[in-house]
Design a protein around this motif. Structure first.
Motif, PDB file in Angstrom:
ATOM      1  N   ASP A 105     -16.200   0.694   4.203  1.00 32.60           N
ATOM      2  CA  ASP A 105     -16.977   1.889   3.837  1.00 32.60           C
ATOM      3  C   ASP A 105     -17.387   1.847   2.363  1.00 32.60           C
ATOM      4  N   GLY A 159      -9.623  -3.058   5.755  1.00 32.37           N
ATOM      5  CA  GLY A 159      -9.783  -1.986   6.740  1.00 32.37           C
ATOM      6  C   GLY A 159     -11.044  -1.174   6.455  1.00 32.37           C
ATOM      7  N   GLY A 160     -11.120  -0.017   7.099  1.00 31.62           N
ATOM      8  CA  GLY A 160     -12.304   0.824   6.970  1.00 31.62           C
ATOM      9  C   GLY A 160     -12.525   1.335   5.555  1.00 31.62           C
ATOM     10  N   MET A 161     -11.441   1.450   4.781  1.00 32.89           N
ATOM     11  CA  MET A 161     -11.604   1.893   3.390  1.00 32.89           C
ATOM     12  C   MET A 161     -12.461   0.876   2.637  1.00 32.89           C
ATOM     13  N   LYS A 218     -10.746   5.856  -1.984  1.00 31.81           N
ATOM     14  CA  LYS A 218     -12.126   5.621  -1.498  1.00 31.81           C
ATOM     15  C   LYS A 218     -13.053   6.571  -2.261  1.00 31.81           C
ATOM     16  N   ASP A 236      -5.086   0.190  -2.901  1.00 29.94           N
ATOM     17  CA  ASP A 236      -5.010   0.322  -1.444  1.00 29.94           C
ATOM     18  C   ASP A 236      -4.772   1.781  -1.051  1.00 29.94           C
ATOM     19  N   PHE A 277      -6.150 -11.023  13.085  1.00 33.02           N
ATOM     20  CA  PHE A 277      -5.761 -10.299  11.865  1.00 33.02           C
ATOM     21  C   PHE A 277      -4.819  -9.135  12.175  1.00 33.02           C
ATOM     22  N   LYS A 315     -22.623   2.748   8.870  1.00 34.99           N
ATOM     23  CA  LYS A 315     -22.339   3.928   8.035  1.00 34.99           C
ATOM     24  C   LYS A 315     -21.451   3.476   6.884  1.00 34.99           C
ATOM     25  N   THR A 337     -10.146  -6.186   8.944  1.00 33.01           N
ATOM     26  CA  THR A 337      -8.798  -6.707   9.209  1.00 33.01           C
ATOM     27  C   THR A 337      -7.911  -5.699   9.926  1.00 33.01           C
ATOM     28  N   SER A 338      -8.272  -4.412   9.910  1.00 32.30           N
ATOM     29  CA  SER A 338      -7.477  -3.433  10.665  1.00 32.30           C
ATOM     30  C   SER A 338      -8.113  -3.243  12.033  1.00 32.30           C
ATOM     31  N   LYS A 368     -19.711   1.176  20.661  1.00 29.66           N
ATOM     32  CA  LYS A 368     -20.098   1.662  19.330  1.00 29.66           C
ATOM     33  C   LYS A 368     -21.462   1.121  18.934  1.00 29.66           C
ATOM     34  N   ASN A 377      -7.919  -5.674  -1.138  1.00 32.06           N
ATOM     35  CA  ASN A 377      -6.858  -5.061  -1.947  1.00 32.06           C
ATOM     36  C   ASN A 377      -5.720  -6.057  -2.098  1.00 32.06           C
ATOM     37  N   SER A 389      -0.702  -8.820  11.599  1.00 28.73           N
ATOM     38  CA  SER A 389       0.068  -8.388  10.420  1.00 28.73           C
ATOM     39  C   SER A 389      -0.018  -6.872  10.187  1.00 28.73           C
ATOM     40  N   LYS A 399     -14.605  14.490   3.048  1.00 29.36           N
ATOM     41  CA  LYS A 399     -14.508  13.159   3.643  1.00 29.36           C
ATOM     42  C   LYS A 399     -15.900  12.565   3.811  1.00 29.36           C
ATOM     43  N   GLU A 413      -6.633   5.440   1.320  1.00 34.01           N
ATOM     44  CA  GLU A 413      -7.785   6.329   1.509  1.00 34.01           C
ATOM     45  C   GLU A 413      -8.060   7.176   0.263  1.00 34.01           C
TER      46      GLU A 413
HETATM   47  N1  LIG Z   1     -18.166   3.816   8.724  1.00 33.50           N
HETATM   48  C1  LIG Z   1     -17.733   4.210   9.875  1.00 33.50           C
HETATM   49  O1  LIG Z   1     -18.476   4.246  10.865  1.00 33.50           O
HETATM   50  C2  LIG Z   1     -16.288   4.600  10.025  1.00 33.50           C
HETATM   51  C3  LIG Z   1     -15.734   4.790  11.299  1.00 33.50           C
HETATM   52  C4  LIG Z   1     -14.377   5.091  11.382  1.00 33.50           C
HETATM   53  C5  LIG Z   1     -13.604   5.187  10.237  1.00 33.50           C
HETATM   54  N2  LIG Z   1     -14.182   4.999   9.017  1.00 33.50           N
HETATM   55  C6  LIG Z   1     -13.375   5.074   7.786  1.00 33.50           C
HETATM   56  O2  LIG Z   1     -12.431   4.014   7.832  1.00 33.50           O
HETATM   57  C7  LIG Z   1     -11.276   4.385   7.070  1.00 33.50           C
HETATM   58  C8  LIG Z   1     -10.044   4.123   7.892  1.00 33.50           C
HETATM   59  O3  LIG Z   1      -9.954   2.742   8.130  1.00 33.50           O
HETATM   60  P1  LIG Z   1      -8.542   2.024   8.278  1.00 33.50           P
HETATM   61  O4  LIG Z   1      -7.719   2.750   9.253  1.00 33.50           O
HETATM   62  O5  LIG Z   1      -8.802   0.582   8.482  1.00 33.50           O
HETATM   63  O6  LIG Z   1      -7.892   2.324   6.859  1.00 33.50           O
HETATM   64  P2  LIG Z   1      -7.557   1.385   5.602  1.00 33.50           P
HETATM   65  O7  LIG Z   1      -8.702   0.531   5.251  1.00 33.50           O
HETATM   66  O8  LIG Z   1      -7.019   2.269   4.554  1.00 33.50           O
HETATM   67  O9  LIG Z   1      -6.412   0.433   6.197  1.00 33.50           O
HETATM   68  C9  LIG Z   1      -5.168   1.002   6.573  1.00 33.50           C
HETATM   69  C10 LIG Z   1      -4.010   0.209   5.948  1.00 33.50           C
HETATM   70  O10 LIG Z   1      -3.875  -1.031   6.651  1.00 33.50           O
HETATM   71  C11 LIG Z   1      -3.850  -2.097   5.716  1.00 33.50           C
HETATM   72  N3  LIG Z   1      -4.372  -3.277   6.411  1.00 33.50           N
HETATM   73  C12 LIG Z   1      -5.634  -3.503   6.814  1.00 33.50           C
HETATM   74  N4  LIG Z   1      -5.694  -4.667   7.488  1.00 33.50           N
HETATM   75  C13 LIG Z   1      -4.449  -5.184   7.514  1.00 33.50           C
HETATM   76  C14 LIG Z   1      -3.865  -6.346   8.077  1.00 33.50           C
HETATM   77  N5  LIG Z   1      -4.577  -7.231   8.805  1.00 33.50           N
HETATM   78  N6  LIG Z   1      -2.549  -6.556   7.890  1.00 33.50           N
HETATM   79  C15 LIG Z   1      -1.781  -5.665   7.196  1.00 33.50           C
HETATM   80  N7  LIG Z   1      -2.277  -4.533   6.660  1.00 33.50           N
HETATM   81  C16 LIG Z   1      -3.596  -4.292   6.809  1.00 33.50           C
HETATM   82  C17 LIG Z   1      -4.687  -1.600   4.564  1.00 33.50           C
HETATM   83  O11 LIG Z   1      -4.415  -2.326   3.379  1.00 33.50           O
HETATM   84  C18 LIG Z   1      -4.248  -0.142   4.495  1.00 33.50           C
HETATM   85  O12 LIG Z   1      -3.044  -0.025   3.795  1.00 33.50           O
HETATM   86  C19 LIG Z   1     -11.460   5.841   6.703  1.00 33.50           C
HETATM   87  O13 LIG Z   1     -11.894   5.921   5.370  1.00 33.50           O
HETATM   88  C20 LIG Z   1     -12.549   6.325   7.646  1.00 33.50           C
HETATM   89  O14 LIG Z   1     -13.289   7.388   7.119  1.00 33.50           O
HETATM   90  C21 LIG Z   1     -15.501   4.706   8.894  1.00 33.50           C
END
Ligand SMILES: NC(=O)c1ccc[n+]([C@@H]2O[C@H](COP(=O)([O-])OP(=O)(O)OC[C@H]3O[C@@H](n4cnc5c(N)ncnc54)[C@H](O)[C@@H]3O)[C@@H](O)[C@H]2O)c1
Ligand SMILES: [Zn+2]
Length: 365
Positions: free
Chosen positions: A107, A102-104, A74, A69, A167, A140, A127-128, A222, A40, A170, A149, A71
């Motif tokens: 996924d 991140g997970g968004m 998604k 950027d 990572f 998944k 990165t998250s 995990k 993003n 930040s 969801k 959820e």
């Molecule tokens: N597939 C799976 O097994 C699984 C497991 C758990 C969660 N998930 C999914 O993951 C998602 C949640 O992931 P998330 O918490 O990473 O959310 P996200 O991807 O929305 O990231 C959260 C925020 O952090 C920002 N960000 C990410 N990395 C950064 C960095 N290094 N520096 C600054 N900002 C950064 C993103 O741009 C976003 O604004 C949900 O959709 C959830 O359903 C999937």
């Protein structure tokens, strides 16, 4: 089997972001006809020079696909955008998508790659913290469908997940806390020693060195579970602890003035589902109190006052652990041990959610 690589050495040297940039030293990109990075705008801005260096070292032209950027994006519309861009970039079946975010991103990107031309390879570069300890591992992939969801998705492993804890430097504090919720989930389900470590101080005061160890342990738990039961027929269901009520609160809150981060919703879900475990006589009060304390010490659940209990409960019918109209819950038995396929009377669920929403949770146990 999915490979994953954690960049401990580089972190110890306080060297920035080495593993992603130098990935071409350990992974053969030459076998691919084309490479693009999915991310993003905020992330490509922060990590522009690292992304440019990565493409230069891998020997490919810089190609980036940027999504909105958040959820709330998604969804299928963003997947269509990815498919369209991949066709524009002349992607073929020998091309590679790199999910950088991140997970968004992991996924959605995993889902888009797995369905493009019946499936192309993808790599996750989480990165998250949340994606590093959970979302980017285990295969998944999903998008949301309306308020449901992860309603649409596939089980499919990335070729590789590269975890570079630097990572997280930040990441905003709120996102660090969100990631810790999935670590806490792994601790409550499997690992009382990890729980004691998490309980030793507020989550935000762990150093980067400590965080590396925590990420490493969380990934191990995990991956072991996902590998033993890839399609979630038994043991893997445990990882859904906190997610039955958590997903319902997350989906409702996304439409409200105060959206919860995924991990915040999971922390709330774990709190309420632990209360349910107490009400059915599964979890001892002393263990419950440990769980309650660690959650209350680290999280504040600031929900929009307009949220209605009935709307939260209505969303439970779309839970993926439902079978023949019954919800099967994954619940803790003690700190470090959990069970799946537990049935709970609907009236108990309603009363736990109701009492929480009324701020009257003292009387639950
Ligand atoms: N597939 C799976 O097994 C699984 C497991 C758990 C969660 N998930 C999914 O993951 C998602 C949640 O992931 P998330 O918490 O990473 O959310 P996200 O991807 O929305 O990231 C959260 C925020 O952090 C920002 N960000 C990410 N990395 C950064 C960095 N290094 N520096 C600054 N900002 C950064 C993103 O741009 C976003 O604004 C949900 O959709 C959830 O359903 C999937
Ligand atoms: Zn989760």
């Amino acid at each position: 089997m999915q490979q994953f690589l954690i960049n401990q050495q580089i972190t110890k040297l306080h060297c920035d972001l080495g593993s992603f940039v130098k990935l071409s030293e350990t992974f053969d990109f030459k076998v691919y006809s084309n490479i693009a990075l999915l991310s993003n705008r905020s992330l490509t801005k922060i990590y522009q020079s690292e992304i440019e260096s990565f493409f230069a070292q891998a020997g490919f032209a810089l190609q980036i696909i940027e999504l909105e950027d958040g959820e709330q994006f998604k969804d299928l519309k963003q997947v269509q955008k990815v498919w369209k861009e991949l066709f524009n970039l002349k992607f073929d079946r020998h091309s590679l998508l790199i999910n950088f975010g991140g997970g968004m991103i992991s996924d959605l990107g995993g889902f888009a790659a797995a369905t493009f031309m019946r499936g192309i390879d993808f790599i996750n570069v989480p990165t998250s913290l949340l994606a590093q300890v959970d979302a980017a591992l285990g295969g998944k992939t999903a998008i949301n469908f309306g308020q449901i969801k992860n309603g649409i998705g596939l089980f499919v492993n990335p070729k590789l997940t590269v975890i570079d804890p630097t990572f997280t430097k930040s990441l905003p504090e709120r996102e660090i806390l969100s990631g810790f919720a999935e670590v806490l989930k792994h601790a409550i389900i499997f690992d009382s020693k990890l729980f004691s470590l998490l309980d030793s101080k507020p989550f935000l005061s762990f150093s980067l060195e400590e965080l590396v160890k925590i990420i490493d342990r969380s990934c191990f738990l995990k991956m072991k579970t996902a590998e033993q039961d890839f399609l979630e027929k038994n043991q893997r269901k445990l990882l859904n602890f906190g997610h039955t009520l958590g997903h319902a609160f997350e989906a409702i809150s996304l439409k409200s003035k105060k959206p919860l981060a995924h991990g915040e919703a999971v922390a709330l879900g774990m709190l309420l589902e632990s209360r349910l475990a107490v009400t059915i006589g599964l979890l001892a009060k002393a263990d419950y109190l440990q769980i309650e304390q660690i959650i209350n010490r680290n999280y504040v659940f600031d929900l929009d006052g307009e949220i209605k209990v009935a709307d939260v409960l209505a969303l439970l019918q779309f839970d993926k652990k439902k079978k023949a109209n019954e919800i099967y819950w994954s619940l803790p038995q003690a700190v470090g041990r959990a069970v799946y396929d537990q049935l709970i009377p609907e009236s108990e669920v309603e009363s736990v959610v109701n009492e929480f929403m009324l701020g009257n949770s003292k009387n639950v146990i």
